[in-house]
Design an enzyme around this catalytic site. Structure first.
Site, PDB file in Angstrom:
ATOM      1  CG  HIS A  13      -9.763   1.084   1.045  1.00  0.00           C
ATOM      2  ND1 HIS A  13     -10.405   0.784  -0.132  1.00  0.00           N
ATOM      3  CD2 HIS A  13      -8.425   0.996   0.767  1.00  0.00           C
ATOM      4  CE1 HIS A  13      -9.519   0.518  -1.082  1.00  0.00           C
ATOM      5  NE2 HIS A  13      -8.302   0.638  -0.547  1.00  0.00           N
ATOM      6  CD  GLU A  58     -15.451   2.856   1.920  1.00  0.00           C
ATOM      7  OE1 GLU A  58     -16.016   3.102   0.849  1.00  0.00           O
ATOM      8  OE2 GLU A  58     -14.200   2.913   2.053  1.00  0.00           O
ATOM      9  CB  CYS A 110     -15.073  -0.988   1.180  1.00  0.00           C
ATOM     10  SG  CYS A 110     -13.424  -0.331   1.552  1.00  0.00           S
TER      11      CYS A 110
END
Length: 199
Positions: free
Chosen positions: A82, A84, A120
């Site tokens: 992801h 992040e 995240c």
């Protein structure tokens, strides 16, 4: 043992992203930082290298870009990739410290084009960042089909109790436009499973 200088970054960015990763100018305002991140998310969609999400780690006071990340789930076949997590991992690699909040370092912040999903969110307290700036809301990502996972209802308060400030809705309309463009273009909605949507 491999010398530190030769250890590769945790996540390799797409070739087009190298110009973003090398930017040396200071981003003086929160809006400038978010517009930069939304531009990276938009490029990720346009170049078809991942989902409609991007993130970056900045030094809070100076506005210096430390690391950039974009969603690489499909292109890397890695559910952990992801935006992040890519940005945080590459920032920690860049400063050579697993703790972006270490006393020897300036304060850092995570700027993300959409609110963090459950995974995240879980990484943020351990990363060392002191601020999180969000563009789109989780509901905006869910509206195009993404599953953001089981996050605490009071997730902002939980982070703030740990000394992490959260700002929301920065350039939200621009961030939402990237999500909608991804959906309109037939981008992969890559939830492995979502029990609430299974019949």
């Amino acid at each position: 043992m491999t010398p530190r200088a030769l250890i590769p970054s945790p996540f390799r960015l797409p070739r087009w992203a190298s110009r973003f990763a090398r930017i040396r100018r200071m981003f003086s305002s929160e809006e400038d930082r978010m517009r930069f991140v939304v531009e990276v998310a938009s490029m990720n969609v346009a170049r078809d290298t991942g989902g409609p999400f991007a993130a970056a780690v900045f030094e809070t006071n100076s506005g210096r870009l430390v690391a950039v990340g974009m969603n690489l789930v499909v292109s890397t076949n890695c559910s952990l990739a992801h935006a992040e997590l890519v940005a945080l991992a590459n920032a920690q690699h860049a400063v050579r410290n697993f703790d972006l909040g270490a006393a020897s370092l300036p304060a850092h912040e995570l700027v993300t084009s959409s609110e963090p999903c459950a995974m995240c969110y879980g990484a943020i307290p351990w990363s060392g960042v002191r601020r999180v700036l969000c563009g789109a809301r989780a509901g905006d990502a869910e509206a195009i089909g993404f599953d953001e996972g089981p996050k605490p209802k009071r997730w902002i308060a939980e982070l703030e109790q740990r000394g992490i400030t959260v700002l929301r809705d920065l350039c939200r309309a621009e961030a939402v436009a990237v999500l909608q463009r991804y959906k309109k273009n037939g981008g992969t909605i890559y939830n492995a499973r979502n029990p609430r949507r299974q019949s």
